[in-house]
Enzyme design. Structure first.
Site, PDB file in Angstrom:
ATOM      1  N   PHE A 138       7.087   7.004 -11.651  1.00 30.60           N
ATOM      2  CA  PHE A 138       8.117   8.182 -10.382  1.00 30.60           C
ATOM      3  C   PHE A 138       9.571   8.020 -11.589  1.00 30.60           C
ATOM      4  O   PHE A 138      10.256   8.014 -11.329  1.00 30.60           O
ATOM      5  CB  PHE A 138       8.246   6.149 -10.476  1.00 30.60           C
ATOM      6  CG  PHE A 138       7.589   5.996  -9.206  1.00 30.60           C
ATOM      7  CD1 PHE A 138       7.838   6.038  -7.785  1.00 30.60           C
ATOM      8  CD2 PHE A 138       6.519   5.471  -9.091  1.00 30.60           C
ATOM      9  CE1 PHE A 138       7.330   6.132  -6.367  1.00 30.60           C
ATOM     10  CE2 PHE A 138       5.443   5.310  -8.365  1.00 30.60           C
ATOM     11  CZ  PHE A 138       6.025   5.275  -6.576  1.00 30.60           C
ATOM     12  N   ILE A 139       9.081   8.996 -12.438  1.00 33.35           N
ATOM     13  CA  ILE A 139      10.038   9.646 -13.708  1.00 33.35           C
ATOM     14  C   ILE A 139       9.869  11.030 -13.538  1.00 33.35           C
ATOM     15  O   ILE A 139      10.319  11.913 -14.226  1.00 33.35           O
ATOM     16  CB  ILE A 139      10.267   9.183 -15.178  1.00 33.35           C
ATOM     17  CG1 ILE A 139       9.158   9.235 -15.487  1.00 33.35           C
ATOM     18  CG2 ILE A 139      10.935   7.796 -14.425  1.00 33.35           C
ATOM     19  CD1 ILE A 139       9.290   9.044 -17.195  1.00 33.35           C
ATOM     20  N   TYR A 140       8.925  11.522 -12.411  1.00 37.62           N
ATOM     21  CA  TYR A 140       8.751  13.229 -11.982  1.00 37.62           C
ATOM     22  C   TYR A 140      10.217  13.605 -11.808  1.00 37.62           C
ATOM     23  O   TYR A 140      10.484  13.284 -10.814  1.00 37.62           O
ATOM     24  CB  TYR A 140       7.807  13.323 -11.308  1.00 37.62           C
ATOM     25  CG  TYR A 140       7.264  14.507 -11.554  1.00 37.62           C
ATOM     26  CD1 TYR A 140       5.804  14.328 -12.896  1.00 37.62           C
ATOM     27  CD2 TYR A 140       7.671  15.542 -11.324  1.00 37.62           C
ATOM     28  CE1 TYR A 140       5.223  15.017 -13.488  1.00 37.62           C
ATOM     29  CE2 TYR A 140       6.515  16.959 -12.149  1.00 37.62           C
ATOM     30  CZ  TYR A 140       5.426  16.427 -13.063  1.00 37.62           C
ATOM     31  OH  TYR A 140       5.199  17.357 -13.488  1.00 37.62           O
ATOM     32  N   GLY A 197      12.657  15.688  -9.180  1.00 38.74           N
ATOM     33  CA  GLY A 197      12.136  16.796  -7.684  1.00 38.74           C
ATOM     34  C   GLY A 197      13.202  16.385  -6.909  1.00 38.74           C
ATOM     35  O   GLY A 197      14.282  16.007  -6.927  1.00 38.74           O
ATOM     36  N   CYS A 213       9.301   4.036   4.008  1.00 36.34           N
ATOM     37  CA  CYS A 213       9.817   3.155   3.298  1.00 36.34           C
ATOM     38  C   CYS A 213      11.132   2.423   2.551  1.00 36.34           C
ATOM     39  O   CYS A 213      12.154   2.378   2.493  1.00 36.34           O
ATOM     40  CB  CYS A 213       8.895   2.227   2.936  1.00 36.34           C
ATOM     41  SG  CYS A 213       7.017   1.829   3.774  1.00 36.34           S
ATOM     42  N   LEU A 253       1.058  -1.375   0.243  1.00 37.59           N
ATOM     43  CA  LEU A 253      -0.054   0.088   0.036  1.00 37.59           C
ATOM     44  C   LEU A 253       0.833   0.667  -0.178  1.00 37.59           C
ATOM     45  O   LEU A 253       1.310   1.161   0.429  1.00 37.59           O
ATOM     46  CB  LEU A 253      -0.490  -0.390   1.533  1.00 37.59           C
ATOM     47  CG  LEU A 253      -0.294   0.358   2.544  1.00 37.59           C
ATOM     48  CD1 LEU A 253       0.478   1.667   3.307  1.00 37.59           C
ATOM     49  CD2 LEU A 253      -1.598  -0.405   3.814  1.00 37.59           C
ATOM     50  N   LYS A 258      14.750   3.630   4.143  1.00 42.19           N
ATOM     51  CA  LYS A 258      14.852   2.250   4.838  1.00 42.19           C
ATOM     52  C   LYS A 258      15.189   1.011   4.207  1.00 42.19           C
ATOM     53  O   LYS A 258      16.213   0.428   4.107  1.00 42.19           O
ATOM     54  CB  LYS A 258      14.661   1.853   6.212  1.00 42.19           C
ATOM     55  CG  LYS A 258      13.184   1.500   6.160  1.00 42.19           C
ATOM     56  CD  LYS A 258      12.488   1.003   7.472  1.00 42.19           C
ATOM     57  CE  LYS A 258      10.773   0.697   7.039  1.00 42.19           C
ATOM     58  NZ  LYS A 258      10.054  -0.852   6.754  1.00 42.19           N
TER      59      LYS A 258
HETATM   60  N1  LIG Z   1       4.191   2.865   6.119  1.00 40.70           N
HETATM   61  C1  LIG Z   1       4.237   2.114   4.923  1.00 40.70           C
HETATM   62  O1  LIG Z   1       3.468   3.127   3.826  1.00 40.70           O
HETATM   63  C2  LIG Z   1       4.595   0.750   4.703  1.00 40.70           C
HETATM   64  C3  LIG Z   1       4.088   0.497   3.279  1.00 40.70           C
HETATM   65  C4  LIG Z   1       4.468  -1.141   3.216  1.00 40.70           C
HETATM   66  C5  LIG Z   1       4.896  -1.718   3.928  1.00 40.70           C
HETATM   67  N2  LIG Z   1       5.274  -1.212   5.421  1.00 40.70           N
HETATM   68  C6  LIG Z   1       6.521  -2.346   6.558  1.00 40.70           C
HETATM   69  O2  LIG Z   1       4.756  -2.333   7.306  1.00 40.70           O
HETATM   70  C7  LIG Z   1       5.703  -2.223   8.798  1.00 40.70           C
HETATM   71  C8  LIG Z   1       5.545  -1.579   9.640  1.00 40.70           C
HETATM   72  O3  LIG Z   1       4.865   0.102   9.185  1.00 40.70           O
HETATM   73  P1  LIG Z   1       4.387   1.059   9.888  1.00 40.70           P
HETATM   74  O4  LIG Z   1       4.403   2.013   8.855  1.00 40.70           O
HETATM   75  O5  LIG Z   1       3.242   0.572   9.615  1.00 40.70           O
HETATM   76  O6  LIG Z   1       4.975   1.320  10.902  1.00 40.70           O
HETATM   77  P2  LIG Z   1       4.199   2.455  11.552  1.00 40.70           P
HETATM   78  O7  LIG Z   1       5.500   2.657  12.643  1.00 40.70           O
HETATM   79  O8  LIG Z   1       3.685   3.317  12.010  1.00 40.70           O
HETATM   80  O9  LIG Z   1       4.061   1.779  12.738  1.00 40.70           O
HETATM   81  C9  LIG Z   1       3.808   0.274  13.822  1.00 40.70           C
HETATM   82  C10 LIG Z   1       3.426   0.381  15.416  1.00 40.70           C
HETATM   83  O10 LIG Z   1       3.857  -0.856  16.053  1.00 40.70           O
HETATM   84  C11 LIG Z   1       3.576  -1.166  17.345  1.00 40.70           C
HETATM   85  N3  LIG Z   1       4.583  -2.084  17.901  1.00 40.70           N
HETATM   86  C12 LIG Z   1       5.934  -2.010  17.966  1.00 40.70           C
HETATM   87  N4  LIG Z   1       6.276  -3.126  18.906  1.00 40.70           N
HETATM   88  C13 LIG Z   1       5.060  -3.570  18.924  1.00 40.70           C
HETATM   89  C14 LIG Z   1       4.748  -4.808  20.043  1.00 40.70           C
HETATM   90  N5  LIG Z   1       6.096  -5.329  20.260  1.00 40.70           N
HETATM   91  N6  LIG Z   1       4.193  -5.321  19.957  1.00 40.70           N
HETATM   92  C15 LIG Z   1       2.243  -4.393  19.426  1.00 40.70           C
HETATM   93  N7  LIG Z   1       2.274  -3.598  18.936  1.00 40.70           N
HETATM   94  C16 LIG Z   1       3.893  -2.693  18.488  1.00 40.70           C
HETATM   95  C17 LIG Z   1       4.307   0.550  17.518  1.00 40.70           C
HETATM   96  O11 LIG Z   1       3.862   0.503  18.549  1.00 40.70           O
HETATM   97  C18 LIG Z   1       3.160   1.567  16.681  1.00 40.70           C
HETATM   98  O12 LIG Z   1       2.066   1.637  16.596  1.00 40.70           O
HETATM   99  C19 LIG Z   1       6.759  -2.205   8.666  1.00 40.70           C
HETATM  100  O13 LIG Z   1       7.943  -3.165   8.521  1.00 40.70           O
HETATM  101  C20 LIG Z   1       7.468  -0.851   7.095  1.00 40.70           C
HETATM  102  O14 LIG Z   1       8.346  -1.121   6.453  1.00 40.70           O
HETATM  103  C21 LIG Z   1       4.916   0.399   5.255  1.00 40.70           C
END
Ligand SMILES: NC(=O)c1ccc[n+]([C@@H]2O[C@H](COP(=O)([O-])OP(=O)(O)OC[C@H]3O[C@@H](n4cnc5c(N)ncnc54)[C@H](O)[C@@H]3O)[C@@H](O)[C@H]2O)c1
Length: 440
Positions: free
Chosen positions: A255-257, A259, A266, A156, A269
């Site tokens: 994805f070729i804008y 900027g 994401c 997403l 990292k």
């Molecule tokens: N944000 C994005 O757009 C996106 C898209 C795809 C994948 N991801 C991946 O999904 C994962 C989550 O990303 P996010 O952006 O939702 O993270 P985030 O930091 O917004 O949320 C993580 C949540 O996990 C909770 N948490 C941590 N340890 C915990 C535990 N032991 N028990 C219960 N809850 C706990 C934290 O309190 C926090 O609310 C990451 O690996 C990220 O790379 C993120």
């Protein structure tokens, strides 16, 4: 189905809410008491279009629950999602402490057969670590309970997360057992009614698919930014080159804008983690390394243009900034170019007036908390009052077609630094502006 989602951030909250929207009973678990209390009061801790209404509706229907107690939630669960953060560790690798701590808690509390799903973005081989951690906790309890560990990376996009989740391009499942594959198929069937979007593969390939997808998108961005930087030096126009190459269906416009670089939770990292994963297997990922280097430099291209225009010392200059979030549609400021640009300008003595429709609280309370000389204002035009120049950093819709006469009236010098190349079609030079953009 009874589902538990652990981690109630962008991914966990959106996934849990969307599963509940399809009629499942979903319990979202988080260790952050404050967050869970807020959610139980109907306060949504993040901004994501459409999320609030969907959460409130499903809480009302008793399909969606929030708790800090995994033990209670797991009792009736058939599927448990791990959606906690995997932030960048000190050495650039993904920090797995939250994922493994959750795995341990699952092993300590599970009572019956479970499908455990890694939704967090995790390095290749993590499912094996999650399995070993759960098994060790079960062994400690002298319990024999069957479980599967599945990889289901999430694709997403913040700002369009609900739509992406409800209508995914694909659902990637890395699994071994027919039982787990069948469960996941049933769970995701309502999200792919019109055509099959379910792709089953082995677990490691599923884990790698997420990194490969993000690295590919980051590569496109850095590639175009590099082309833009060359365009600027040779007297070509990156905007025209973009259209020239995007029209080739093998390349495409996405994805070729040009900027001021990618940010967010994401791409930065995940690119770093992929480089690290490769190096752990004795492979020097040269292209991935360059993608990151180009992006780091790109974040400062706009700041450097301002410095070139005004000189190294910006004391006495005020810069009006439009946009703080790393992209439109979100309040997320993780790794946003705005952080780097604002810090660079302030370091040189400039004062900042900043406006963003959603990210001001994030900036004030976290990302620019310790940065002095930043004033936050509640409208885009207020950011320009008595400012020397305007800088556009996030392409929110409300910035797309502004009143240039008003901008000219408010600025001390009619000058726009456009970090997202939004205004090149407006003939700003003819309107009396000094206009700076990326790649021209
Ligand atoms: N944000 C994005 O757009 C996106 C898209 C795809 C994948 N991801 C991946 O999904 C994962 C989550 O990303 P996010 O952006 O939702 O993270 P985030 O930091 O917004 O949320 C993580 C949540 O996990 C909770 N948490 C941590 N340890 C915990 C535990 N032991 N028990 C219960 N809850 C706990 C934290 O309190 C926090 O609310 C990451 O690996 C990220 O790379 C993120």
């Amino acid at each position: 189905m009874n589902i538990v989602v652990i981690g109630t951030g962008y991914v966990g909250l959106v996934s849990g809410t969307c599963f509940s929207e399809m009629g499942n009973k979903v319990t979202c678990v988080d260790i952050d008491i404050n967050k869970i209390e807020k959610l139980n009061q109907g306060i949504i801790p993040i901004y994501e279009p459409g999320l609030e209404a969907m959460v409130l509706k499903n809480v009302q229907n008793q399909n969606l629950f929030f708790t800090t107690s995994l033990e209670n939630a797991i009792e009736t669960a058939e599927i448990v999602f791990i959606a906690v953060g995997t932030p960048m560790g000190d050495d650039g690798s993904a920090d797995l402490q939250y994922v493994l701590s959750v795995a341990k808690s699952i092993g300590k509390t599970m009572q019956k057969r479970l499908v455990v799903v890694d939704k967090s973005t995790v390095p290749i081989g993590t499912a094996d670590k999650v399995r070993a951690t759960i098994q060790a906790a079960l062994n400690n309890r002298r319990e024999t309970i069957e479980f599967d560990v599945v990889s289901n990376p999430e694709f997403l996009k913040e700002g369009a997360a609900i739509n992406d989740f409800m209508k995914p391009d694909r659902v990637v499942i890395g699994a071994k057992s027919d039982y787990a594959i069948e469960k996941m198929k049933q769970l995701y069937a309502p999200f792919s009614m019109s055509h099959e979007r379910f792709i089953v593969m082995d677990v490691r390939s599923a884990e790698m698919t997420k990194y490969a997808a993000n690295a590919m998108l980051a590569t496109k961005i850095s590639f175009m930014n590099e082309i833009a930087n060359i365009c600027e030096r040779v007297g070509a126009d990156a905007n025209q080159v973009r259209i020239g190459i995007g029209s080739d269906s093998r390349i495409g416009y996405n994805f070729i804008y040009p900027g001021c670089g990618y940010g967010g939770s994401c791409f930065p990292k995940d690119v770093k983690a992929l480089k690290k994963i490769a190096s752990e297997y004795n492979y020097d990922a040269k292209l991935i390394t360059s993608v990151e280097e180009v992006n780091d430099a790109q974040k400062l291209v706009i700041a450097n243009k301002i410095i070139k225009r005004f000189g190294e010392d910006l004391t006495g200059k005020t810069v009006g900034i439009w946009g703080l979030a790393f992209k439109p549609g979100t309040d997320d400021m993780r790794e946003a170019p705005a952080i780097y640009i604002i810090k660079e300008l302030v370091k040189r003595g400039a004062k900042i007036k900043a406006y963003d429709p959603k990210a001001i609280t994030e900036a004030k309370e976290f990302y620019l908390k310790d940065v002095e000389n930043v004033q936050y204002v509640n409208s885009k035009y207020k950011a320009l009052e008595n400012s020397e120049a305007m800088v556009l950093l996030t392409e929110w819709k409300e910035f797309r077609s502004p009143d240039f006469d008003e901008i000219k009236k408010l600025l001390k010098i009619p000058m726009i630094f456009d970090g997202r190349n939004q205004y090149n079609i407006f003939n700003l030079a003819e309107k009396g502006f000094e206009y700076y953009q990326i790649g021209k």
